[in-house]
Design a protein around this motif. Structure first.
Motif, PDB file in Angstrom:
ATOM      1  N   GLN A  76      28.065  20.297 -19.074  1.00 43.35           N
ATOM      2  CA  GLN A  76      29.231  19.649 -18.492  1.00 43.35           C
ATOM      3  C   GLN A  76      29.356  18.247 -19.099  1.00 43.35           C
ATOM      4  O   GLN A  76      28.448  17.423 -18.964  1.00 43.35           O
ATOM      5  CB  GLN A  76      29.071  19.546 -16.974  1.00 43.35           C
ATOM      6  CG  GLN A  76      29.304  20.839 -16.231  1.00 43.35           C
ATOM      7  CD  GLN A  76      30.795  21.167 -16.108  1.00 43.35           C
ATOM      8  OE1 GLN A  76      31.660  20.348 -16.424  1.00 43.35           O
ATOM      9  NE2 GLN A  76      31.084  22.372 -15.668  1.00 43.35           N
ATOM     10  N   PRO A  77      30.438  17.956 -19.793  1.00 45.58           N
ATOM     11  CA  PRO A  77      30.559  16.648 -20.453  1.00 45.58           C
ATOM     12  C   PRO A  77      30.357  15.467 -19.507  1.00 45.58           C
ATOM     13  O   PRO A  77      29.830  14.439 -19.923  1.00 45.58           O
ATOM     14  CB  PRO A  77      31.981  16.677 -21.019  1.00 45.58           C
ATOM     15  CG  PRO A  77      32.266  18.130 -21.246  1.00 45.58           C
ATOM     16  CD  PRO A  77      31.582  18.846 -20.116  1.00 45.58           C
ATOM     17  N   TYR A  78      30.766  15.597 -18.246  1.00 45.75           N
ATOM     18  CA  TYR A  78      30.587  14.478 -17.322  1.00 45.75           C
ATOM     19  C   TYR A  78      29.114  14.105 -17.213  1.00 45.75           C
ATOM     20  O   TYR A  78      28.748  12.925 -17.278  1.00 45.75           O
ATOM     21  CB  TYR A  78      31.134  14.824 -15.933  1.00 45.75           C
ATOM     22  CG  TYR A  78      30.799  13.766 -14.908  1.00 45.75           C
ATOM     23  CD1 TYR A  78      31.562  12.610 -14.812  1.00 45.75           C
ATOM     24  CD2 TYR A  78      29.709  13.898 -14.053  1.00 45.75           C
ATOM     25  CE1 TYR A  78      31.252  11.607 -13.902  1.00 45.75           C
ATOM     26  CE2 TYR A  78      29.391  12.910 -13.138  1.00 45.75           C
ATOM     27  CZ  TYR A  78      30.165  11.773 -13.062  1.00 45.75           C
ATOM     28  OH  TYR A  78      29.833  10.788 -12.156  1.00 45.75           O
ATOM     29  N   PHE A  79      28.242  15.104 -17.050  1.00 45.43           N
ATOM     30  CA  PHE A  79      26.827  14.805 -16.881  1.00 45.43           C
ATOM     31  C   PHE A  79      26.195  14.346 -18.194  1.00 45.43           C
ATOM     32  O   PHE A  79      25.267  13.528 -18.183  1.00 45.43           O
ATOM     33  CB  PHE A  79      26.095  16.028 -16.331  1.00 45.43           C
ATOM     34  CG  PHE A  79      26.452  16.334 -14.909  1.00 45.43           C
ATOM     35  CD1 PHE A  79      26.166  15.432 -13.895  1.00 45.43           C
ATOM     36  CD2 PHE A  79      27.093  17.511 -14.566  1.00 45.43           C
ATOM     37  CE1 PHE A  79      26.504  15.686 -12.575  1.00 45.43           C
ATOM     38  CE2 PHE A  79      27.438  17.782 -13.256  1.00 45.43           C
ATOM     39  CZ  PHE A  79      27.145  16.874 -12.248  1.00 45.43           C
ATOM     40  N   ALA A  80      26.678  14.849 -19.318  1.00 44.62           N
ATOM     41  CA  ALA A  80      26.172  14.367 -20.604  1.00 44.62           C
ATOM     42  C   ALA A  80      26.516  12.888 -20.790  1.00 44.62           C
ATOM     43  O   ALA A  80      25.678  12.092 -21.229  1.00 44.62           O
ATOM     44  CB  ALA A  80      26.760  15.202 -21.743  1.00 44.62           C
ATOM     45  N   GLU A  81      27.742  12.501 -20.439  1.00 43.66           N
ATOM     46  CA  GLU A  81      28.140  11.100 -20.581  1.00 43.66           C
ATOM     47  C   GLU A  81      27.417  10.226 -19.557  1.00 43.66           C
ATOM     48  O   GLU A  81      27.055   9.079 -19.849  1.00 43.66           O
ATOM     49  CB  GLU A  81      29.655  10.983 -20.448  1.00 43.66           C
ATOM     50  CG  GLU A  81      30.400  11.655 -21.607  1.00 43.66           C
ATOM     51  CD  GLU A  81      31.917  11.530 -21.509  1.00 43.66           C
ATOM     52  OE1 GLU A  81      32.397  10.673 -20.735  1.00 43.66           O
ATOM     53  OE2 GLU A  81      32.613  12.298 -22.208  1.00 43.66           O
ATOM     54  N   LEU A  82      27.186  10.756 -18.361  1.00 41.47           N
ATOM     55  CA  LEU A  82      26.416  10.016 -17.368  1.00 41.47           C
ATOM     56  C   LEU A  82      24.987   9.809 -17.847  1.00 41.47           C
ATOM     57  O   LEU A  82      24.417   8.713 -17.693  1.00 41.47           O
ATOM     58  CB  LEU A  82      26.409  10.772 -16.040  1.00 41.47           C
ATOM     59  CG  LEU A  82      25.557  10.156 -14.926  1.00 41.47           C
ATOM     60  CD1 LEU A  82      26.121   8.817 -14.484  1.00 41.47           C
ATOM     61  CD2 LEU A  82      25.461  11.119 -13.739  1.00 41.47           C
ATOM     62  N   ALA A  83      24.388  10.844 -18.447  1.00 40.65           N
ATOM     63  CA  ALA A  83      23.010  10.736 -18.941  1.00 40.65           C
ATOM     64  C   ALA A  83      22.904   9.634 -19.989  1.00 40.65           C
ATOM     65  O   ALA A  83      21.933   8.865 -20.001  1.00 40.65           O
ATOM     66  CB  ALA A  83      22.560  12.072 -19.525  1.00 40.65           C
ATOM     67  N   ARG A  84      23.881   9.536 -20.864  1.00 43.36           N
ATOM     68  CA  ARG A  84      23.859   8.482 -21.887  1.00 43.36           C
ATOM     69  C   ARG A  84      23.838   7.106 -21.237  1.00 43.36           C
ATOM     70  O   ARG A  84      23.091   6.213 -21.661  1.00 43.36           O
ATOM     71  CB  ARG A  84      25.076   8.628 -22.799  1.00 43.36           C
ATOM     72  CG  ARG A  84      25.156   7.576 -23.908  1.00 43.36           C
ATOM     73  CD  ARG A  84      26.258   7.912 -24.888  1.00 43.36           C
ATOM     74  NE  ARG A  84      27.548   8.039 -24.243  1.00 43.36           N
ATOM     75  CZ  ARG A  84      28.635   8.519 -24.834  1.00 43.36           C
ATOM     76  NH1 ARG A  84      28.564   8.965 -26.078  1.00 43.36           N
ATOM     77  NH2 ARG A  84      29.776   8.603 -24.183  1.00 43.36           N
ATOM     78  N   ALA A  85      24.644   6.926 -20.185  1.00 45.51           N
ATOM     79  CA  ALA A  85      24.703   5.636 -19.506  1.00 45.51           C
ATOM     80  C   ALA A  85      23.391   5.337 -18.775  1.00 45.51           C
ATOM     81  O   ALA A  85      22.905   4.198 -18.785  1.00 45.51           O
ATOM     82  CB  ALA A  85      25.873   5.618 -18.521  1.00 45.51           C
ATOM     83  N   VAL A  86      22.788   6.344 -18.146  1.00 47.51           N
ATOM     84  CA  VAL A  86      21.524   6.137 -17.432  1.00 47.51           C
ATOM     85  C   VAL A  86      20.408   5.796 -18.415  1.00 47.51           C
ATOM     86  O   VAL A  86      19.592   4.903 -18.156  1.00 47.51           O
ATOM     87  CB  VAL A  86      21.168   7.388 -16.599  1.00 47.51           C
ATOM     88  CG1 VAL A  86      19.738   7.291 -16.057  1.00 47.51           C
ATOM     89  CG2 VAL A  86      22.145   7.557 -15.439  1.00 47.51           C
TER      90      VAL A  86
END
Length: 340
Positions: A76-86
């Motif tokens: 899911q792109p949302y969680f991939a982008e969230l992971a990058r921020a975390v």
């Protein structure tokens, strides 16, 4: 500068002209080091090729230096982008992030929350639960450093970081109604998942305030928030005798599938159907038409979640206690799919 053999912490301290304690604070990511000193020590660490003995540090401090980020699905792109921020935030705090995917399996989520075999390797967790029950949260160890992503549904000792899903869905629906659309459909309702229920609540509030009915046949439940589910749900909506003139999808991937269904059926977006998503992942900015959506502040979610977790680990007496609710901002992003 190159060295042969293992470089010790004491050697780094001697070359940098600081105490071994200061070197330890720098390599372990402690915040209370002057920026100029940190830069000076880090330059010597890099030049000498010093590597901290993580096993010894773990035995001495009881920490591994690892934070776990647990999400339902990395595709899911949302969680991939969230992971990058975390990862960016945790790196700045001196931690390494290990990302785990649960696929919404309640057993995997419980194991990580309760510090089972996999969960034990992490100093703390940032957890986005999908299947945890009220009982699971109440039974968990309140002393475990955990930050939950999502609105609080049960009174636990854990921090929660979230956007206001009800308010965001309400604003998205109000936008569609404000365009003059009167048959507003929704894709993404779910019976159990809190996110789907909260977004459905915001939708219903906005429709009621506008004096519009919530047609049951226009409210589509899905098993997953993916493109295929959005395509199937939109295809079914287009088969209705009275088609919707606006569709609010509860995440962007549902909207991507819905847009494809419209294209194949010759339905124009936004002329025939206005389409709204949720999450503002990078992909949807490059669709034709570009997708209107709700943008959660992912960078702020990551910043707050990591800061709260580090505060728990360091047990900062001056900081707020665990069990805090933190609501981060969201915004409507209006693009071509609703005429923006």
């Amino acid at each position: 500068m190159t060295r042969r053999g293992a470089v010790t912490l004491q050697e780094v301290a001697r070359v940098a002209g600081v105490s071994p304690r200061t070197v330890s604070n720098v390599v372990n990511g402690y915040a209370h080091v002057a920026p100029r000193t940190r830069e000076q020590v880090q330059a010597v660490v890099d030049a000498l090729g010093y590597r901290a003995n993580t096993a010894a540090r773990a035995m001495r401090t009881g920490r591994t230096g690892l934070l776990g980020l647990v999400v339902p699905a990395l595709d899911q792109p949302y969680f991939a982008e969230l992971a990058r921020a975390v990862v960016r935030e945790a790196t700045g705090a001196g931690f390494t992030v290990v990302v785990d995917q649960t696929d919404g399996d309640p057993d995997r989520e419980r194991e990580l929350l309760r510090q089972g075999p996999r969960g034990a390797m992490f100093d703390g967790l940032v957890l986005s639960p999908l299947a945890l029950t009220r009982r699971d949260l109440l039974d968990a160890d309140p002393g475990r450093p955990v930050v939950l992503l999502g609105e609080r549904t049960v009174d636990t000792a854990f921090d929660h970081v979230h956007i206001d899903n009800v308010a965001a869905a309400r604003e998205a629906t109000e936008h569609l109604v404000g365009l003059g659309r009167r048959r507003v459909a929704a894709i993404g309702l779910q019976t159990e998942a809190q996110t789907g229920r909260q977004r459905a609540e915001g939708l219903m509030i906005a429709l009621a305030e506008a004096g519009l009915p919530a047609h049951p046949r226009l409210l589509r439940y899905v098993e997953a928030y993916d493109r295929a589910s959005g395509f199937a749900a939109m295809t079914a909506l287009l088969d209705e005798d009275q088609r919707p003139d606006a569709v609010f999808c509860f995440n962007d991937m549902l909207a991507v599938g819905a847009l494809r269904a419209c294209l194949l059926r010759g339905v124009r977006v936004p002329q025939d159907v206005a389409l709204m998503g949720f999450d503002d992942v990078e992909e949807v900015r490059y669709l034709t038409p570009a997708l209107s959506t709700v943008r959660p502040d992912r960078d702020e979610i990551a910043r707050v979640a990591v800061a709260r977790l580090v505060a728990q680990l360091e047990r900062r007496s001056a900081g707020p206690p665990a069990g805090q609710d933190v609501t981060v901002p969201h915004a409507l992003v209006l693009r071509e799919s609703t005429g923006g």
